[in-house]
Write a protein that holds these residues in place. Structure first.
Motif, PDB file in Angstrom:
ATOM      1  N   ASP B  81       0.838  -1.202   0.000  1.00 10.09           N
ATOM      2  CA  ASP B  81       0.000   0.000   0.000  1.00 10.09           C
ATOM      3  C   ASP B  81       0.878   1.259   0.000  1.00 10.09           C
ATOM      4  N   SER B  82       1.743   1.377  -0.987  1.00  6.67           N
ATOM      5  CA  SER B  82       2.711   2.475  -1.039  1.00  6.67           C
ATOM      6  C   SER B  82       2.032   3.835  -0.936  1.00  6.67           C
ATOM      7  N   GLN B  83       2.653   4.711  -0.189  1.00  4.50           N
ATOM      8  CA  GLN B  83       2.134   6.058   0.003  1.00  4.50           C
ATOM      9  C   GLN B  83       3.166   7.078  -0.481  1.00  4.50           C
ATOM     10  N   LEU B  84       2.684   8.274  -0.815  1.00  4.98           N
ATOM     11  CA  LEU B  84       3.573   9.306  -1.329  1.00  4.98           C
ATOM     12  C   LEU B  84       4.713   9.598  -0.350  1.00  4.98           C
ATOM     13  N   GLY B  85       4.428   9.486   0.923  1.00  6.43           N
ATOM     14  CA  GLY B  85       5.442   9.743   1.938  1.00  6.43           C
ATOM     15  C   GLY B  85       6.526   8.679   2.016  1.00  6.43           C
ATOM     16  N   ASP B  86       6.344   7.576   1.286  1.00  3.39           N
ATOM     17  CA  ASP B  86       7.375   6.532   1.273  1.00  3.39           C
ATOM     18  C   ASP B  86       8.519   6.869   0.320  1.00  3.39           C
ATOM     19  N   ALA B  87       8.340   7.887  -0.497  1.00 11.79           N
ATOM     20  CA  ALA B  87       9.385   8.262  -1.450  1.00 11.79           C
ATOM     21  C   ALA B  87      10.640   8.703  -0.702  1.00 11.79           C
ATOM     22  N   ALA B  88      11.764   8.059  -1.004  1.00 13.33           N
ATOM     23  CA  ALA B  88      13.016   8.328  -0.295  1.00 13.33           C
ATOM     24  C   ALA B  88      14.105   7.427  -0.848  1.00 13.33           C
ATOM     25  N   MET B  89      15.325   7.624  -0.343  1.00 17.33           N
ATOM     26  CA  MET B  89      16.397   6.646  -0.544  1.00 17.33           C
ATOM     27  C   MET B  89      16.269   5.595   0.548  1.00 17.33           C
ATOM     28  N   TYR B  90      16.407   4.338   0.168  1.00 14.90           N
ATOM     29  CA  TYR B  90      16.349   3.247   1.127  1.00 14.90           C
ATOM     30  C   TYR B  90      17.703   2.545   1.156  1.00 14.90           C
ATOM     31  N   PHE B  91      18.221   2.385   2.364  1.00  9.36           N
ATOM     32  CA  PHE B  91      19.525   1.749   2.555  1.00  9.36           C
ATOM     33  C   PHE B  91      19.367   0.476   3.384  1.00  9.36           C
TER      34      PHE B  91
END
Lengths: 115, 116
Positions: B81-91
């Motif tokens: 359920d991806s949300q706009l706030g999930d946008a980021a770099m993931y490490f």
């Protein structure tokens, strides 16, 4: 409660100069670690300090040094700055060495630009 | 020395869909932790989820879950359920398990874009 705080937020220096970055850990945290994050890459470990003693060092030249104070805050010093030192410097704190199951909490970082 | 590899420099997903980010690692140790951190443009590294190598059950935190395959040394992150706030770099990151170990070894990161 305040999180990990770092100062300054952004810094511009020229080659050959010296810089000092500062970090205040979360209240009660005794361990502080420093990371360098070059643009487009993952953070690289520089140092870890616990109870004012160095407990870990990454693969960085001797131009990089750090210390931890009695209140557990920490400074990262870099001498003879090179263009390649331009990066985001992150500080992370954790409770310390008595608890193996503990996450590290990061600050917002200091953006260092070398001209 | 331990290494962490993220083979997907960029990923994108439609809002409300599911996306999986990949991570592989190399270590000769049996006691360690694995982490996923999120770094939005604000720069602060935020812990998303962690897994202890001794625990066979995959960790779950709300919409975030991992698929930990110890034998294959694989540690993927699923965001439901991806949300706009999930946008980021993931490490993806690795840490040894002994008391006092603080050094995190990070992968190169995956930039996640959420399309509305």
């Amino acid at each position: 409660d305040a999180g990990v705080t770092q100062s300054p937020t952004h810094l511009i220096k020229t080659r050959g100069q010296h810089v000092t970055l500062r970090c205040s850990p979360i209240s009660g945290h005794k361990s502080v670690s420093w990371y360098q994050q070059v643009l487009g890459q993952g953070p690289q470990f520089i140092f870890q300090y616990y109870e004012k003693e160095e407990r870990g060092r990454g693969n960085f030249p001797d131009r990089f040094s750090a210390r931890q104070f009695p209140n557990y805050s920490s400074e990262l010093n870099v001498n003879a700055l090179l263009l390649g030192d331009s990066a985001l410097y992150l500080c992370a704190s954790s409770l310390g060495q008595g608890n193996r199951n503990q996450p590290q909490h990061f600050g917002d970082g200091t953006r260092l630009s070398i001209l | 020395a331990q290494t962490v590899t993220q083979s997907q420099p960029e990923m994108s997903v439609q809002e409300a869909e599911t996306v999986t980010l990949s991570c592989t690692y190399d270590t000769s140790e049996s006691d360690y932790y694995l982490f996923w951190y999120k770094q939005p443009p604000s720069r602060q590294m935020i812990l998303v989820i962690r897994q202890e190598a001794y625990k066979q059950q995959n960790a779950t935190e709300n919409r975030f879950s991992v698929n930990f395959q110890k034998a294959a040394k694989s540690f993927s992150l699923k965001i439901s359920d991806s949300q706009l706030g999930d946008a980021a770099m993931y490490f993806c990151a690795y840490r040894r398990g002994f008391q006092g170990a603080q050094k995190l070894v990070f992968g190169q990161g995956t930039r996640l874009t959420i399309n509305p």
